[in-house]
Design a protein around this motif. Sequence first.
Motif, PDB file in Angstrom:
ATOM      1  N   ASN A  23     161.848 -18.003  73.260  1.00 48.59           N
ATOM      2  CA  ASN A  23     161.153 -18.998  72.439  1.00 48.59           C
ATOM      3  C   ASN A  23     159.895 -18.460  71.761  1.00 48.59           C
ATOM      4  OD1 ASN A  23     163.079 -21.024  73.094  1.00 48.59           O
ATOM      5  ND2 ASN A  23     162.103 -21.194  75.087  1.00 48.59           N
ATOM      6  N   TYR A  25     158.451 -16.275  67.862  1.00 46.58           N
ATOM      7  CA  TYR A  25     158.653 -15.759  66.512  1.00 46.58           C
ATOM      8  C   TYR A  25     158.214 -14.301  66.563  1.00 46.58           C
ATOM      9  CZ  TYR A  25     158.540 -15.783  61.361  1.00 46.58           C
ATOM     10  OH  TYR A  25     158.767 -15.537  60.030  1.00 46.58           O
ATOM     11  N   LEU A 141     166.809 -25.361  61.794  1.00 42.80           N
ATOM     12  CA  LEU A 141     165.567 -25.833  62.424  1.00 42.80           C
ATOM     13  C   LEU A 141     165.795 -27.025  63.345  1.00 42.80           C
ATOM     14  CD1 LEU A 141     163.226 -25.467  59.327  1.00 42.80           C
ATOM     15  CD2 LEU A 141     163.283 -23.996  61.365  1.00 42.80           C
ATOM     16  N   TYR A 144     168.151 -25.392  66.730  1.00 42.59           N
ATOM     17  CA  TYR A 144     167.846 -24.229  67.563  1.00 42.59           C
ATOM     18  C   TYR A 144     167.432 -24.607  68.982  1.00 42.59           C
ATOM     19  CZ  TYR A 144     162.699 -24.441  67.386  1.00 42.59           C
ATOM     20  OH  TYR A 144     161.379 -24.797  67.547  1.00 42.59           O
ATOM     21  N   PHE A 152     163.084 -15.953  66.748  1.00 40.62           N
ATOM     22  CA  PHE A 152     163.095 -15.850  65.298  1.00 40.62           C
ATOM     23  C   PHE A 152     162.541 -14.467  64.972  1.00 40.62           C
ATOM     24  CE2 PHE A 152     163.285 -20.249  66.276  1.00 40.62           C
ATOM     25  CZ  PHE A 152     164.036 -20.825  65.264  1.00 40.62           C
ATOM     26  N   PHE A 163     154.608 -21.969  57.902  1.00 37.33           N
ATOM     27  CA  PHE A 163     155.694 -22.166  58.861  1.00 37.33           C
ATOM     28  C   PHE A 163     156.251 -23.581  58.754  1.00 37.33           C
ATOM     29  CE2 PHE A 163     155.907 -19.207  62.740  1.00 37.33           C
ATOM     30  CZ  PHE A 163     155.777 -18.088  61.941  1.00 37.33           C
ATOM     31  N   LEU A 167     158.571 -24.939  63.809  1.00 36.49           N
ATOM     32  CA  LEU A 167     158.315 -23.633  64.429  1.00 36.49           C
ATOM     33  C   LEU A 167     156.852 -23.371  64.763  1.00 36.49           C
ATOM     34  CD1 LEU A 167     160.604 -21.305  62.252  1.00 36.49           C
ATOM     35  CD2 LEU A 167     161.172 -22.516  64.370  1.00 36.49           C
ATOM     36  N   LEU A 170     155.706 -22.221  68.284  1.00 37.17           N
ATOM     37  CA  LEU A 170     156.199 -20.981  68.892  1.00 37.17           C
ATOM     38  C   LEU A 170     155.120 -19.900  68.890  1.00 37.17           C
ATOM     39  CD1 LEU A 170     159.764 -20.671  67.307  1.00 37.17           C
ATOM     40  CD2 LEU A 170     159.191 -21.408  69.628  1.00 37.17           C
TER      41      LEU A 170
END
Length: 194
Positions: A23, A25, A141, A144, A152, A163, A167, A170
């Motif tokens: 979890n 980016y 989105l 997920y 990501f 963003f 997201l 994250l």
Amino acid sequence: TITINAGDSKQKLSDIITDFPDNCYVDKRITGCGGTTLVLRNNVDYVILVPYINLLVSKQVDNVGIVELVTKYGDGDSNETIENYLTDKTRPRKLLCTFDSLKSLLGIKGFNPQEFKLLVDEAHTLINLGGFKPAICESVLQNYKKFKSAVFLTATPTKRDYFPSALVHLPLCTIVWDNVKAVKFNLQSLEKRV
């Protein structure tokens, strides 16, 4: 934020880590360091989402004879082939899928997203493609969180200010490489003469 000190930029990510943190980016900062290859060849069940068919095909070709995987896209494997593939849990299961085909994958009999970690490759394209494929990007989105966890991944990250709201929570995981040569672009403003 999470920082992974990778060392020499000539190394591949698989020489440094066995998987990405859950979890997050990930800004891998350089291309060609093996981010997607890492998840295709590790021991974790993964769905790898890619924005383009040509990227999916290149990943498939690069791994022929190395890892068994199935694909979900227009000309990909049949639902029956994927259903059969899903039943064998004796080895890591790897599914390559385009952003466009995620909804179809989620509808396949026997597919349980909670059994898979999700890698969204080229994550910056969720912003770029949003202008002309908003429903597809929104589907990624919105879906997920159905997976066990999600990563990501990009080498060209979107600024946090831009963003998608789905997201922003994250953590950012940055891969820090030694001896990376900075590339500078000289921009020039041109006037249009009529």
